[in-house]
Design an enzyme around this catalytic site. Structure first.
Site, PDB file in Angstrom:
ATOM      1  CG  ASN A  14      41.228  37.034  25.857  1.00 51.22           C
ATOM      2  OD1 ASN A  14      39.843  36.852  25.330  1.00 51.22           O
ATOM      3  ND2 ASN A  14      39.633  36.638  27.385  1.00 51.22           N
ATOM      4  CE  LYS A  67      34.501  34.336  39.112  1.00 54.96           C
ATOM      5  NZ  LYS A  67      35.133  33.526  38.767  1.00 54.96           N
ATOM      6  CB  SER A 119      32.947  35.408  35.602  1.00 55.51           C
ATOM      7  OG  SER A 119      34.162  35.548  34.918  1.00 55.51           O
ATOM      8  CG  HIS A 121      36.258  35.053  53.526  1.00 54.04           C
ATOM      9  ND1 HIS A 121      36.871  34.608  54.647  1.00 54.04           N
ATOM     10  CD2 HIS A 121      36.914  34.429  52.150  1.00 54.04           C
ATOM     11  CE1 HIS A 121      37.653  33.299  53.719  1.00 54.04           C
ATOM     12  NE2 HIS A 121      37.764  33.256  52.665  1.00 54.04           N
ATOM     13  CE  LYS A 127      44.184  37.726  39.215  1.00 51.91           C
ATOM     14  NZ  LYS A 127      43.371  37.967  38.398  1.00 51.91           N
TER      15      LYS A 127
HETATM   16  N1  GLU Z   1      41.164  37.490  36.066  1.00 53.60           N
HETATM   17  C1  GLU Z   1      39.951  38.617  35.816  1.00 53.60           C
HETATM   18  C2  GLU Z   1      40.016  39.387  36.377  1.00 53.60           C
HETATM   19  O1  GLU Z   1      40.962  39.779  36.481  1.00 53.60           O
HETATM   20  C3  GLU Z   1      39.031  37.864  35.880  1.00 53.60           C
HETATM   21  C4  GLU Z   1      38.481  37.314  36.981  1.00 53.60           C
HETATM   22  C5  GLU Z   1      36.963  36.385  37.359  1.00 53.60           C
HETATM   23  O2  GLU Z   1      36.631  36.269  36.020  1.00 53.60           O
HETATM   24  O3  GLU Z   1      36.732  35.603  38.179  1.00 53.60           O
HETATM   25  O4  GLU Z   1      40.086  40.398  36.805  1.00 53.60           O
END
Ligand code: GLU
Length: 476
Positions: free
Chosen positions: A239, A76, A368, A70, A112
């Site tokens: 992807n 994210k 993102s 935090h 996550k």
């Molecule tokens: N899942 C992706 C990663 O492992 C993207 C995470 C995101 O865009 O917040 O980095």
């Protein structure tokens, strides 16, 4: 469990592997133990079980959302749908997000999510039910929101799931003006940003391209500078792997092998990536692609002769049992945690250059971040400046033409006149981020004489996190 997987699983938890890498980096810094512990540990773990009616049965679904840090908000990170999802994995992936964001200067804490399902055998209708229920569980516990925690796609999820998450959020929080920013990786038609889908693969390409421009490093592994003609193997055609393969192919690299779950294909003269994808769509498998050799044991593809190996699927695929057989000179970690610490040591001794995940696959979260900013500003990138730039460029060209008394050919003129579109801005922002990130890690490696890029990347991340704790005044 097979004997091979058993010995892999016995070794360590995934989280402790990341802690090992962290501890190696901490030795280069003089930071109080308590503070290091605070950075390493997961701030919040939400483990849930909820019922979903599938057909006539009620199924209890196991799911997670972990907020690792935090120190910056919102948190994210993506959401993974896989039958292998477990708490240790989600915690580790959340931790990797914290370090990743710090390295590329994206102002988020790491998080996550994961749902323990196999999306390949569940109908779209049921995946939607599960996704919507998971989202409402997150809302109930305040684990999602534009300023709290912002999910994104990961293994097994994509634009479709992100738009269900957004729709569920908005229906429970009607009128929330920034609701679009509660999740990223949405379709462009629903507030997504152009360039997000290919961002991780493109970031992987930019990062490896930058390393391949470095004379000193290329000399150390006996390779020429540049990507042209380099032999590349990519494991995983999801992807990330698919887009990375396309960018390498376009840049003149030779894709000698592609590996998927069912097996791998090999052609030393190179595979045409878009034709492989067409073949995959038609037959449901990459195997039996014309003019290529099938390799039944997909893990064996990692051990083939090549210059660059890109694991772009799941964690722990390069471990102490196969590390010695890896022939690649460069490994680009497109996946999260594809190389175990034991394998890392073995490969390091062999002189293999490893570009670490916490830097190399940061392209996804970087774009993102751009999407989140777009959603909060409620305006498409380029909307304000596109026409202005075009008018300025037109005037400039007129001045040049008059003073040189020469007409510029119409095609060249069109190229120069064009104002920036959203995709241009997103890609240049991503390219700049990846190039800068690489040089920050490399410079730190040189100045502190750090053994490899991974440890240097961790040192960079820890420094950045300490910085923001100091700014918050929490740890004077
Ligand atoms: N899942 C992706 C990663 O492992 C993207 C995470 C995101 O865009 O917040 O980095």
């Amino acid at each position: 469990m097979s004997k091979k997987n058993q010995s892999k699983a016995d070794a360590h938890s995934f989280f402790s592997c990341i802690e090992k890498n962290f501890d190696k980096a901490a030795r280069y810094l003089s930071i109080k133990k308590g503070l290091l512990e605070q950075i390493k540990s997961c701030n919040a773990v939400y483990r849930m079980h909820f019922p979903v009616k599938i057909g006539k049965e009620i199924q209890v679904i196991e799911a997670y959302r972990v907020q690792h840090s935090h120190h910056k908000l919102p948190c994210k990170g993506g959401i993974r749908y896989s039958i292998k999802v477990n708490q240790d994995e989600v915690m580790t992936l959340a931790a990797l997000m914290t370090y990743k964001c710090a390295i590329v200067d994206v102002p988020f804490g790491g998080a996550k999510g994961g749902i323990k399902i196999d999306p390949q055998i569940i109908s779209a209708e049921n995946i939607e039910k599960i996704t919507r229920r998971y989202t409402s569980e997150l809302i109930k516990k305040n684990f999602i929101g534009p300023g709290i925690d912002v999910p994104a796609p990961d293994y097994g999820t994509g634009e479709r799931e992100m738009s269900w998450i957004f729709d569920t959020f908005l229906s429970i929080r009607p009128g929330e003006v920034d609701a679009l920013a509660c999740v990223t990786g949405k379709p462009v038609s629903q507030g997504g940003v152009r360039g997000r889908k290919e961002a991780t693969g493109l970031g992987v390409f930019y990062g490896i391209r930058e390393l391949c421009k470095m004379k000193e490093e290329m000399l150390s592994v006996g390779l020429d500078i540049g990507l042209n003609g380099k032999k590349v193997i990519i494991q995983g055609l999801g992807n990330v792997g698919y887009h990375a393969a396309t960018f390498f192919h376009e840049a003149g690299a030779i894709i000698v092998a592609l590996a998927e779950r069912e097996g791998a294909i090999y052609n030393k003269k190179g595979l045409n990536v878009s034709n492989v994808i067409l073949h995959l769509k038609k037959t449901g498998s990459i195997l039996n692609f014309p003019e290529s050799k099938n390799i039944e044991d997909t893990e064996k593809a990692l051990e083939l002769e090549c210059d660059i190996l890109i694991p772009a699927a799941l964690e722990n695929v390069i471990h102490k049992h196969n590390a010695n057989r890896i022939k690649a000179k460069i490994i680009g970690e497109a996946a999260n945690g594809p190389v175990t610490p034991e394998a890392d040591d073995i490969l390091g001794k062999k002189g293999v250059l490893i570009i670490p995940d916490i830097y190399l696959n940061a392209g996804g979260v970087t774009v993102s971040y751009f999407e989140w900013l777009k959603n909060l500003s409620h305006v498409r990138y380029g909307r304000m400046e596109k026409r202005f730039s075009e008018n300025m460029n037109t005037e400039l060209l007129q001045v040049i033409e008059t003073s040189c008394r020469k007409k510029i050919p119409i095609e060249e003129k069109k190229m120069i006149l064009r104002g920036p579109r959203e995709i241009d801005l997103v890609r240049s922002g991503l390219e700049d981020t990846m190039i800068n990130g690489f040089h920050k890690i490399r410079d730190l490696k040189k100045s502190l004489k750090i053994e490899n890029l991974r440890t240097a990347a961790f040192v960079l991340a820890i420094n950045k996190i300490i910085d923001s704790y100091e700014k918050l005044g929490i740890f004077p």
